[in-house]
Motif scaffolding. Structure first.
Motif, PDB file in Angstrom:
ATOM      1  N   VAL A  18     -32.395  37.167  -5.257  1.00 35.84           N
ATOM      2  CA  VAL A  18     -32.926  35.949  -5.871  1.00 35.84           C
ATOM      3  C   VAL A  18     -31.778  34.997  -6.197  1.00 35.84           C
ATOM      4  N   LEU A  19     -30.666  35.562  -6.689  1.00 34.88           N
ATOM      5  CA  LEU A  19     -29.515  34.704  -6.997  1.00 34.88           C
ATOM      6  C   LEU A  19     -28.955  34.047  -5.733  1.00 34.88           C
ATOM      7  N   VAL A  20     -29.006  34.765  -4.613  1.00 34.82           N
ATOM      8  CA  VAL A  20     -28.505  34.175  -3.360  1.00 34.82           C
ATOM      9  C   VAL A  20     -29.344  32.956  -2.972  1.00 34.82           C
ATOM     10  N   ILE A  21     -30.671  33.091  -3.130  1.00 32.29           N
ATOM     11  CA  ILE A  21     -31.519  31.970  -2.704  1.00 32.29           C
ATOM     12  C   ILE A  21     -31.747  30.955  -3.821  1.00 32.29           C
TER      13      ILE A  21
END
Lengths: 306, 278
Positions: A126-129
């Motif tokens: 989620v942090l990546v996107i």
């Protein structure tokens, strides 16, 4: 999960599909509207771009041109804008390499190390996107403020003597490449993750059982098996980065000496309204990208990307 | 597979040495995430800035911007346009793309390579080329630019992504389920709506979400085909020259927080379900 869907862009080929029935009326009805749409609004625009690129710009009337076969447009734009052209591909190449170097460890950590810890793994994904959910223009502007002459980074570097009082970060090539790298890291990380996520850990264990060090295991096993992800990630970064004009624009991270070909096309098309030259530059950009991508994909060995 | 790895490990015992990567890698990933999140935190923090027109330096904390989002009416209009364009083009692209995805998996075509190429090319073309191409087509045809041309453009570049996403789902579909439907004398329409469609739905939803986020965040193609209409990214680009009002940060932050909350709920739910299955 909206954006993880980007990942199977190229990896969907893995599952070989057995086409079952001969096409009939239903198949045609399913395919025709979508393909007609693409033909009408993707292919035909190419043709009008091509026709426009051979048009003759009216020197008097603003934004007017007549159709013809004036190939001189191509000579003119190449003679005048080859530095911007070279710069675009150079910046895009640098950004792709940096994004790959930064993203690979992240994707490896999430996809291989955290495989048994589903929740933590999903949270990091989620942090990546996460950046996708805030307009990339606002994020780039945030970097502009942080890296500006009044910002904390310049202040710190000047205090420790790494930067002179007259030096800037914004407006330099470094800032543009930084912005491009930052903006495309998720596009690099997701396909890499999709590849590394499928990596069979037993192969890594077999490597170390055969007395291969971590470096050898990486070079001989991990990296080759992640190659599909590397290819799609680099393409998803390089192509849009070469055509980007936001990062290099002067109201964002760029300066007068960092204009990329996208900036020239944008200003020709929307400001000085020299449509034939804008079209010629677009066609040239597309042609160079097709050649580069074609060569790259062929050498990398995966020919069917869809 | 996880069973295999654990038994292997147990057999090998604790002799395997811990590599440098075991602590260096988490450290690196943490640092990388901190840097990647800086601009997001910056945008969130500056949505609370007591600034008027140009939101550059910190003037103190206020909730005003959140309470009066539409004090800068242009921001709200642009945001509304973005939602409208996103919804309509997502609907169009998802419908057209799902149909293509189903046909591609189910039928054998002689023109298969050509079709694949036509679907792949929009994803391999720089946005500026597609934007300039469409704009010059509209110019040639004498179409005036506005919301309609933006929707046409967005549907075009979302379409391929929908096909790729839904296709993966169609591929994983068990044909026996549809055969069962036909064996039970379901008409083709009944089989589609009661068997195929519900099974494809997760893929279709994923494609629609992807399509909406691509549309919502698109700037380059939009700017070439927008005329005087402003979507949210176009508004930011134009306003960047004179300074972004804090209300823009409010809208971006609100969208971000909503999306992250929805994703987290979904992910935690999925992780729970996966654990229960184990």
């Amino acid at each position: 999960m909206a954006m993880t869907a980007l990942a199977p862009t190229t990896t969907a080929t893995a599952a070989a599909e057995p086409p079952r029935r001969r096409p009939g009326l239903i198949a045609f009805a399913l395919l025709a509207p979508g393909l007609a749409y693409l033909a009408l609004f993707f292919l035909v625009p190419f043709v009008s771009l091509l026709i426009t690129s051979f048009g003759i710009n009216d020197p008097v009337e603003y934004g007017a041109f007549s159709y013809g076969f004036y190939w001189q447009n191509y000579v003119d734009v190449l003679a005048e804008y080859w530095p911007q052209f070279v710069r675009s591909f150079w910046y895009a190449l640098l950004a792709t390499i940096f994004a790959l170097l930064i993203s690979y460890p992240i994707a490896y950590f999430i996809g291989v190390r955290l495989r048994e810890r589903t929740l933590l793994r999903n949270l990091l994904l989620v942090l990546v996107i996460a950046p996708f959910f805030i307009s990339f223009l606002l994020r780039t502007l945030a970097w502009k403020q942080i890296l500006s002459d009044e910002g904390p980074v310049v202040g710190f570097l000047q205090a420790v003597g790494l930067m002179g009082p007259q030096d800037h970060i914004t407006g330099t090539a470094a800032a543009v490449v930084f912005g491009l790298t930052y903006n495309f890291i998720p596009f690099m990380t997701l396909p890499l993750f999709a590849s590394l996520d499928r990596l069979d850990k037993r192969l890594l264990e077999a490597g170390s059982d055969l007395y291969a060090g971590p470096a050898t295991t990486f070079v001989k096993i991990t990296f080759p098996l992640s190659l599909p992800g590397v290819i799609s990630g680099t393409l998803l970064t390089f192509i849009p980065a070469a055509g980007d004009y936001v990062n290099a624009s002067q109201s964002f991270l760029g300066g007068p000496s960092t204009a990329m070909v996208g900036n020239v096309i944008q200003s020709k098309f929307l400001i000085t309204v020299n449509y034939p030259q804008a079209a010629a530059l677009s066609i040239l950009l597309m042609a160079v990208i097709l050649v580069i991508v074609g060569t790259y994909v062929r050498r990398a060995g995966t020919e069917d990307l869809l | 597979m996880s069973v295999n790895t654990t038994t292997l490990r147990a057999a090998n015992g604790p002799v395997r040495r811990r590599s440098v990567g075991s602590w260096l890698l988490p450290l690196y990933v943490t640092a990388a995430f901190i840097v990647l999140l800086i601009p997001i935190v910056y945008t969130l923090v500056f949505s609370f800035n007591d600034a008027n027109r140009s939101n550059i330096s910190w003037n103190g904390f206020t909730l005003d911007n959140w309470q009066n989002v539409c004090a800068q009416p242009d921001v709200c209009i642009a945001f509304g346009n973005s939602l409208l364009v996103g919804a309509v083009s997502t609907l169009l692209a998802t419908t057209l793309g799902t149909a293509i995805a189903i046909a591609l998996v189910r039928y054998r075509f002689r023109a298969r390579t050509v079709i694949s190429l036509l679907l792949f090319l929009p994803m391999a073309t720089p946005e500026i080329v597609m934007g300039a191409g469409l704009a010059s087509q509209f110019l040639t045809m004498g179409v005036s630019k506005g919301l309609g041309t933006i929707i046409v453009a967005h549907t075009m570049f979302c379409l391929s992504f929908v096909v790729v996403t839904v296709r993966a789902r169609v591929l994983s579909l068990d044909p026996a389920l549809e055969e069962a439907g036909r064996d039970l004398y379901g008409s083709p329409t009944a089989v589609f709506w009661r068997v195929t469609f519900p099974l494809l739905l997760p893929g279709i939803i994923a494609a629609a979400l992807l399509s909406f986020s691509l549309s919502f965040d698109d700037f380059i193609i939009t700017y070439f085909n927008a005329g005087t209409v402003q979507t949210f990214p176009v508004y930011i680009y134009v306003a960047a020259q004179r300074g972004i009002p804090p209300q823009a940060n409010v809208i971006a932050s609100a969208v971000f927080l909503l999306a992250i909350a929805a994703t987290l709920v979904f992910q935690v739910g999925a992780a729970r379900r996966a654990q229960r299955r184990r």
